[in-house]
Design an enzyme around this catalytic site. Structure first.
Site, PDB file in Angstrom:
ATOM      1  N   ASP A   1       3.287  10.520  10.946  1.00  0.00           N
ATOM      2  CA  ASP A   1       3.696   9.594   9.890  1.00  0.00           C
ATOM      3  C   ASP A   1       4.718   8.607  10.462  1.00  0.00           C
ATOM      4  O   ASP A   1       5.616   8.989  11.223  1.00  0.00           O
ATOM      5  CB  ASP A   1       4.309  10.375   8.716  1.00  0.00           C
TER       6      ASP A   1
ATOM      7  N   ASN B   1      -0.503  13.340  -2.226  1.00  0.00           N
ATOM      8  CA  ASN B   1      -0.126  12.512  -3.363  1.00  0.00           C
ATOM      9  C   ASN B   1      -1.369  11.812  -3.887  1.00  0.00           C
ATOM     10  O   ASN B   1      -2.114  11.204  -3.109  1.00  0.00           O
ATOM     11  CB  ASN B   1       0.915  11.465  -2.946  1.00  0.00           C
TER      12      ASN B   1
ATOM     13  N   HIS C   1      -6.376   6.136   0.914  1.00  0.00           N
ATOM     14  CA  HIS C   1      -7.356   6.903   1.716  1.00  0.00           C
ATOM     15  C   HIS C   1      -6.768   8.302   1.733  1.00  0.00           C
ATOM     16  O   HIS C   1      -5.656   8.506   2.254  1.00  0.00           O
ATOM     17  CB  HIS C   1      -7.468   6.301   3.122  1.00  0.00           C
TER      18      HIS C   1
ATOM     19  N   HIS D   1      -5.086  11.666   2.162  1.00  0.00           N
ATOM     20  CA  HIS D   1      -4.388  12.179   3.340  1.00  0.00           C
ATOM     21  C   HIS D   1      -3.504  13.340   2.925  1.00  0.00           C
ATOM     22  O   HIS D   1      -3.016  13.385   1.790  1.00  0.00           O
ATOM     23  CB  HIS D   1      -3.573  11.082   4.022  1.00  0.00           C
TER      24      HIS D   1
ATOM     25  N   HIS E   1      -0.145  15.428   3.984  1.00  0.00           N
ATOM     26  CA  HIS E   1       1.082  15.449   4.779  1.00  0.00           C
ATOM     27  C   HIS E   1       1.315  16.893   5.233  1.00  0.00           C
ATOM     28  O   HIS E   1       1.388  17.811   4.394  1.00  0.00           O
ATOM     29  CB  HIS E   1       2.287  15.026   3.933  1.00  0.00           C
TER      30      HIS E   1
HETATM   31  P1  DGP Z   1       1.601   8.490   0.505  1.00  0.00           P
HETATM   32  O1  DGP Z   1       2.890   8.091  -0.129  1.00  0.00           O
HETATM   33  O2  DGP Z   1       1.254   9.928   0.199  1.00  0.00           O
HETATM   34  O3  DGP Z   1       0.474   7.531   0.217  1.00  0.00           O
HETATM   35  O4  DGP Z   1       1.868   8.486   2.073  1.00  0.00           O
HETATM   36  C1  DGP Z   1       1.513   7.454   2.927  1.00  0.00           C
HETATM   37  C2  DGP Z   1       2.209   7.711   4.221  1.00  0.00           C
HETATM   38  O5  DGP Z   1       1.636   6.877   5.206  1.00  0.00           O
HETATM   39  C3  DGP Z   1       3.704   7.432   4.218  1.00  0.00           C
HETATM   40  O6  DGP Z   1       4.417   8.640   4.412  1.00  0.00           O
HETATM   41  C4  DGP Z   1       3.927   6.470   5.374  1.00  0.00           C
HETATM   42  C5  DGP Z   1       2.622   6.524   6.132  1.00  0.00           C
HETATM   43  N1  DGP Z   1       2.230   5.276   6.721  1.00  0.00           N
HETATM   44  C6  DGP Z   1       2.106   4.087   6.065  1.00  0.00           C
HETATM   45  N2  DGP Z   1       1.695   3.143   6.923  1.00  0.00           N
HETATM   46  C7  DGP Z   1       1.546   3.764   8.137  1.00  0.00           C
HETATM   47  C8  DGP Z   1       1.131   3.309   9.421  1.00  0.00           C
HETATM   48  O7  DGP Z   1       0.809   2.135   9.636  1.00  0.00           O
HETATM   49  N3  DGP Z   1       1.124   4.228  10.409  1.00  0.00           N
HETATM   50  C9  DGP Z   1       1.474   5.531  10.208  1.00  0.00           C
HETATM   51  N4  DGP Z   1       1.435   6.363  11.257  1.00  0.00           N
HETATM   52  N5  DGP Z   1       1.855   5.997   9.007  1.00  0.00           N
HETATM   53  C10 DGP Z   1       1.889   5.111   7.997  1.00  0.00           C
END
Ligand code: DGP
Length: 112
Positions: free
Chosen positions: A29, A85, A96, A98, A100
């Site tokens: 993340d 989430n 999309h 995911h 954590h």
């Molecule tokens: P959510 O809030 O559950 O939709 O989590 C999305 C997560 O994605 C958040 O913790 C930050 C992560 N994230 C957003 N943009 C990027 C990215 O460009 N690269 C990476 N590695 N993580 C990202």
């Protein structure tokens, strides 16, 4: 489709990959909330948990089948938390699905 995680999976946007197989991609993340914070995603685009059906659920099963290998590779011998989430109330920011994977410290008992 303009999807950030589809672009990461395709290698169009760089990420710190920690695991991949035919159905699953996992990467760190960008905004870690624990010493280990990995996002495990199906390669198949499913927007959120609300869109899981009998015809696409094998992609979600593949994510959970990958969890033990990712957790072991990250050294999470003492446990970990998996968070998904879904939707606005849960602050889902990337549409999309995911999961954590959080660990590497004693996590809070609170989950909200
Ligand atoms: P959510 O809030 O559950 O939709 O989590 C999305 C997560 O994605 C958040 O913790 C930050 C992560 N994230 C957003 N943009 C990027 C990215 O460009 N690269 C990476 N590695 N993580 C990202």
């Amino acid at each position: 489709m303009d999807c950030l995680f589809c672009k990461i999976i395709a290698g169009e946007i760089p990420s710190a990959k920690v695991f991949e197989n035919e159905k699953v991609f996992a990467f760190r993340d960008i905004n870690p909330q624990a010493p280990v914070h990995v996002l495990i995603v199906p390669r198949a685009h499913i927007a959120c948990a609300d869109e899981i059906t009998a015809s696409n659920s094998e992609a979600v099963a593949a994510v959970f089948e990958a969890v033990p290998a990712v957790a072991a590779a990250e050294g999470l011998k003492n446990g970990y938390r998996i968070v998904n989430n879904c939707g606005a109330d849960a602050c889902q920011s990337v549409k999309h699905i995911h999961f954590h994977l959080l660990g590497g410290k004693q996590l809070s008992e609170k989950m909200d």
